[in-house]
Scaffold this motif. Structure first.
Motif, PDB file in Angstrom:
ATOM      1  N   UNK A 162       0.815  -1.211   0.000  1.00 57.62           N
ATOM      2  CA  UNK A 162       0.000   0.000   0.000  1.00 57.62           C
ATOM      3  C   UNK A 162       0.848   1.260   0.000  1.00 57.62           C
ATOM      4  N   UNK A 163       1.967   1.244   0.727  1.00 51.87           N
ATOM      5  CA  UNK A 163       2.848   2.410   0.769  1.00 51.87           C
ATOM      6  C   UNK A 163       3.493   2.657  -0.587  1.00 51.87           C
ATOM      7  N   UNK A 164       3.895   1.590  -1.272  1.00 47.44           N
ATOM      8  CA  UNK A 164       4.510   1.738  -2.594  1.00 47.44           C
ATOM      9  C   UNK A 164       3.482   2.238  -3.613  1.00 47.44           C
ATOM     10  N   UNK A 165       2.299   1.625  -3.611  1.00 48.71           N
ATOM     11  CA  UNK A 165       1.244   2.037  -4.546  1.00 48.71           C
ATOM     12  C   UNK A 165       0.834   3.488  -4.281  1.00 48.71           C
ATOM     13  N   UNK A 166       0.745   3.873  -3.011  1.00 49.48           N
ATOM     14  CA  UNK A 166       0.382   5.250  -2.662  1.00 49.48           C
ATOM     15  C   UNK A 166       1.433   6.237  -3.161  1.00 49.48           C
ATOM     16  N   UNK A 167       2.705   5.846  -3.084  1.00 51.98           N
ATOM     17  CA  UNK A 167       3.780   6.717  -3.582  1.00 51.98           C
ATOM     18  C   UNK A 167       3.606   6.991  -5.067  1.00 51.98           C
ATOM     19  N   UNK A 168       3.300   5.941  -5.836  1.00 53.58           N
ATOM     20  CA  UNK A 168       3.080   6.111  -7.274  1.00 53.58           C
ATOM     21  C   UNK A 168       1.826   6.944  -7.544  1.00 53.58           C
ATOM     22  N   UNK A 169       0.762   6.679  -6.798  1.00 53.76           N
ATOM     23  CA  UNK A 169      -0.509   7.360  -7.044  1.00 53.76           C
ATOM     24  C   UNK A 169      -0.417   8.854  -6.751  1.00 53.76           C
ATOM     25  N   UNK A 170       0.199   9.219  -5.627  1.00 49.70           N
ATOM     26  CA  UNK A 170       0.338  10.636  -5.268  1.00 49.70           C
ATOM     27  C   UNK A 170       1.159  11.374  -6.317  1.00 49.70           C
ATOM     28  N   UNK A 171       2.278  10.772  -6.710  1.00 47.36           N
ATOM     29  CA  UNK A 171       3.141  11.406  -7.714  1.00 47.36           C
ATOM     30  C   UNK A 171       2.435  11.532  -9.057  1.00 47.36           C
ATOM     31  N   UNK A 172       1.644  10.526  -9.416  1.00 47.94           N
ATOM     32  CA  UNK A 172       0.917  10.545 -10.693  1.00 47.94           C
ATOM     33  C   UNK A 172      -0.049  11.725 -10.762  1.00 47.94           C
ATOM     34  N   UNK A 173      -0.852  11.889  -9.723  1.00 52.91           N
ATOM     35  CA  UNK A 173      -1.849  12.960  -9.710  1.00 52.91           C
ATOM     36  C   UNK A 173      -1.180  14.338  -9.745  1.00 52.91           C
ATOM     37  N   UNK A 174      -0.146  14.509  -8.907  1.00 54.26           N
ATOM     38  CA  UNK A 174       0.532  15.806  -8.820  1.00 54.26           C
ATOM     39  C   UNK A 174       1.126  16.207 -10.162  1.00 54.26           C
ATOM     40  N   UNK A 175       1.740  15.263 -10.854  1.00 57.46           N
ATOM     41  CA  UNK A 175       2.485  15.642 -12.059  1.00 57.46           C
ATOM     42  C   UNK A 175       1.655  15.648 -13.324  1.00 57.46           C
ATOM     43  N   UNK A 176       0.510  14.996 -13.319  1.00 60.92           N
ATOM     44  CA  UNK A 176      -0.412  15.202 -14.433  1.00 60.92           C
ATOM     45  C   UNK A 176      -0.873  16.658 -14.455  1.00 60.92           C
ATOM     46  N   UNK A 177      -1.150  17.194 -13.266  1.00 63.74           N
ATOM     47  CA  UNK A 177      -1.541  18.597 -13.162  1.00 63.74           C
ATOM     48  C   UNK A 177      -0.381  19.526 -13.525  1.00 63.74           C
ATOM     49  N   UNK A 178       0.817  19.176 -13.053  1.00 65.87           N
ATOM     50  CA  UNK A 178       1.990  20.012 -13.292  1.00 65.87           C
ATOM     51  C   UNK A 178       2.328  20.099 -14.776  1.00 65.87           C
ATOM     52  N   UNK A 179       2.290  18.966 -15.470  1.00 62.46           N
ATOM     53  CA  UNK A 179       2.627  18.956 -16.903  1.00 62.46           C
ATOM     54  C   UNK A 179       1.610  19.764 -17.700  1.00 62.46           C
ATOM     55  N   UNK A 180       0.332  19.611 -17.360  1.00 67.56           N
ATOM     56  CA  UNK A 180      -0.695  20.397 -18.041  1.00 67.56           C
ATOM     57  C   UNK A 180      -0.489  21.884 -17.838  1.00 67.56           C
ATOM     58  N   UNK A 181      -0.047  22.250 -16.641  1.00 72.44           N
ATOM     59  CA  UNK A 181       0.192  23.648 -16.301  1.00 72.44           C
ATOM     60  C   UNK A 181       1.353  24.217 -17.122  1.00 72.44           C
ATOM     61  N   UNK A 182       2.430  23.446 -17.249  1.00 68.28           N
ATOM     62  CA  UNK A 182       3.630  23.914 -17.961  1.00 68.28           C
ATOM     63  C   UNK A 182       3.371  24.024 -19.458  1.00 68.28           C
ATOM     64  N   UNK A 183       2.757  22.998 -20.045  1.00 68.28           N
ATOM     65  CA  UNK A 183       2.620  22.977 -21.509  1.00 68.28           C
ATOM     66  C   UNK A 183       1.364  23.709 -22.005  1.00 68.28           C
ATOM     67  N   UNK A 184       0.693  24.403 -21.098  1.00 71.56           N
ATOM     68  CA  UNK A 184      -0.354  25.334 -21.535  1.00 71.56           C
ATOM     69  C   UNK A 184       0.221  26.722 -21.781  1.00 71.56           C
ATOM     70  N   UNK A 185       1.503  26.921 -21.475  1.00 63.66           N
ATOM     71  CA  UNK A 185       2.169  28.203 -21.678  1.00 63.66           C
ATOM     72  C   UNK A 185       2.453  28.452 -23.163  1.00 63.66           C
ATOM     73  N   UNK A 186       2.515  29.711 -23.579  1.00 62.08           N
ATOM     74  CA  UNK A 186       2.926  30.002 -24.954  1.00 62.08           C
ATOM     75  C   UNK A 186       4.447  29.994 -25.086  1.00 62.08           C
ATOM     76  N   UNK A 187       4.950  29.362 -26.159  1.00 61.13           N
ATOM     77  CA  UNK A 187       6.387  29.327 -26.440  1.00 61.13           C
ATOM     78  C   UNK A 187       6.586  29.986 -27.806  1.00 61.13           C
ATOM     79  N   UNK A 188       6.966  31.250 -27.797  1.00 59.00           N
ATOM     80  CA  UNK A 188       7.045  31.976 -29.056  1.00 59.00           C
ATOM     81  C   UNK A 188       8.471  32.432 -29.374  1.00 59.00           C
ATOM     82  N   UNK A 189       9.435  32.003 -28.580  1.00 60.48           N
ATOM     83  CA  UNK A 189      10.820  32.405 -28.818  1.00 60.48           C
ATOM     84  C   UNK A 189      11.641  31.238 -29.338  1.00 60.48           C
ATOM     85  N   UNK A 190      12.924  31.189 -29.010  1.00 61.90           N
ATOM     86  CA  UNK A 190      13.773  30.071 -29.439  1.00 61.90           C
ATOM     87  C   UNK A 190      13.310  28.768 -28.793  1.00 61.90           C
TER      88      UNK A 190
END
Length: 313
Positions: A139-167
Motif C-alpha cells: 500500500x505504501x509503494x502504490x500510494x507513492x506512485x498514485x500521489x506522484x501521478x496525480x501531482x504531475x499530471x496537473x503540473x505537466x498540463x500547467x507547464x505545456x499550456x504556456x505560450x512558447x514563441x521564442x527560441x
C-alpha cells in the motif's frame, strides 16, 4: 494561445556536445552498469526467501524504479549523441518531463517509506512485523506512485499550456521544468509559484519526515547499552542515509536555488548527478556493506553452480 497554436512542434536538446563517440561510449557503459546492478538487486531480493522482508521489498521497488528513471533520459541522450539529431517532439518532451518528475517524486516518497521502516525496526521492534505487513508495504509503494501521478499530471498540463514563441533550444540533456520555463514568453509567476508549492509538498515535506524518523532512530540507538547493537543499528541505516543525502542534496540545489546566468551549467551537472550517478551508485551503496545481500548472492551462485555441476555429471 498555447504552444500548439503557435506552431511549435519540437525542441532542440543541446545536451552535452563535443566528442560524441566518447560520450556515447561512456553513457552506454554507465547505462549497462545501472541495468545490471539494479536488476541484480531485484533478482536477488526476489529469489532469496531470507530477503523477503519489508526492508528488501522497498529496496527492490527502489531498484526497479531506478531502472525506469534512468531509461527515461539516457537512451534519448545516447541517440542524440550518436545520430546527431538533437530534436525532440513537443509530445515526447512533455512525456519525458512527466516520467522524470513522476518517477523522481515517487523515489522521494519511497525513501520516506524506507525511513519509516527503519524507524519501526529500531524504535518499535516488538510491533514491527505486525505493523509492516506485506499489505501495508504494498500500500505504501502504490500510494507513492498514485500521489506522484496525480501531482504531475496537473503540473505537466500547467507547464505545456504556456505560450512558447521564442527560441526552442533547451540547454539541457532532457526536458526539465526550469529550462522549459526559460523559453516561455508569458508571466511565469503562477507557474514558478506552483513549482515551489509542489516542491514543498513532495520534496521538503518528505525530507522533513525522513529527518524526523532519523532523529528518533538516533536517540534510540544512543540509548542502547550494547556497543555491538549500536553499531549494527547504525549499519542498517547508513546506506539509506547516504542515498537520501545524495538524492535530496542535488535535487534541492536544482529546484530551490535562485536562478542566475551561471546556474544553467550547474543545473545540468546536478541533474546528471541525480538522474545518472545516483542510480549508478545505489547498487554499490546497498550491497558492498550489506552482509545479507552478499550472503544471498553467494547462496544463489552456489545453488546455480551445484545445479550446473550435477547436470554435467
Amino acid at each position: 494561445m498555447d504552444c500548439f497554436a503557435l506552431g511549435l512542434k519540437e525542441f532542440i536538446l543541446l545536451g552535452y556536445q563535443g566528442h560524441p563517440v566518447l560520450l556515447f561510449s561512456a553513457f552506454l557503459a554507465i547505462y549497462l552498469v545501472i541495468l545490471l546492478g539494479n536488476g541484480l538487486i531485484v533478482v536477488v531480493t526476489t529469489l532469496d526467501p531470507a530477503l523477503h522482508t519489508p526492508m528488501y521489498f522497498f529496496l527492490r521497488s527502489l531498484s526497479g524504479l531506478e531502472i525506469c528513471y534512468t531509461s527515461v533520459t539516457l537512451p534519448k541522450m545516447m541517440a542524440n549523441l550518436i545520430l546527431g539529431d538533437l530534436s525532440i517532439s513537443l509530445i515526447a518532451c512533455a512525456a519525458q518531463m512527466f516520467f522524470m518528475l513522476f518517477l523522481g517524486v515517487t523515489e522521494c516518497l519511497l525513501l520516506v517509506a524506507m525511513a519509516y521502516d527503519r524507524y519501526l525496526a529500531i524504535c518499535q521492534p516488538l510491533h514491527y512485523m505486525t505493523i509492516m505487513s506485506h499489505k501495508v508495504c504494498l500500500g505504501m509503494v502504490v500510494s507513492s506512485f498514485a500521489i506522484s501521478l496525480v501531482v504531475h499530471l496537473l503540473q505537466i498540463g500547467f507547464v505545456f499550456s504556456l505560450p512558447f514563441c521564442g527560441p526552442n533550444k533547451i540547454d539541457h540533456f532532457f526536458c526539465d521544468i526550469p529550462p522549459i520555463l526559460r523559453l516561455a514568453c508569458a508571466d511565469l509567476y503562477a507557474n514558478e509559484l506552483a513549482v515551489y508549492a509542489e516542491n514543498i509538498l513532495v520534496v521538503v515535506l518528505p525530507f522533513f519526515l525522513i529527518v524526523t524518523s532519523y532523529a528518533h532512530i538516533t536517540r534510540t540507538i544512543l540509548r542502547m547499552p550494547s556497543g555491538t547493537g549500536r553499531q549494527k543499528a547504525f549499519s542498517t541505516c547508513s546506506s539509506h542515509v547516504t542515498v537520501v543525502c545524495l538524492f535530496y542534496g542535488s535535487a534541492t540545489l536544482v529546484y530551490f536555488l535562485p536562478k542566475t546566468p551561471d546556474s544553467v551549467k550547474i543545473d545540468k551537472f546536478l541533474s546528471l548527478f541525480y538522474t545518472v550517478i545516483i542510480p549508478l551508485c545505489n547498487p554499490l551503496i546497498y550491497t558492498l556493506r550489506n552482509r545479507e545481500v552478499q550472503a544471498a548472492l553467494q547462496r544463489i551462485f552456489n545453488s546455480k553452480w551445484q545445479f550446473k555441476h550435477k547436470g554435467a555429471l
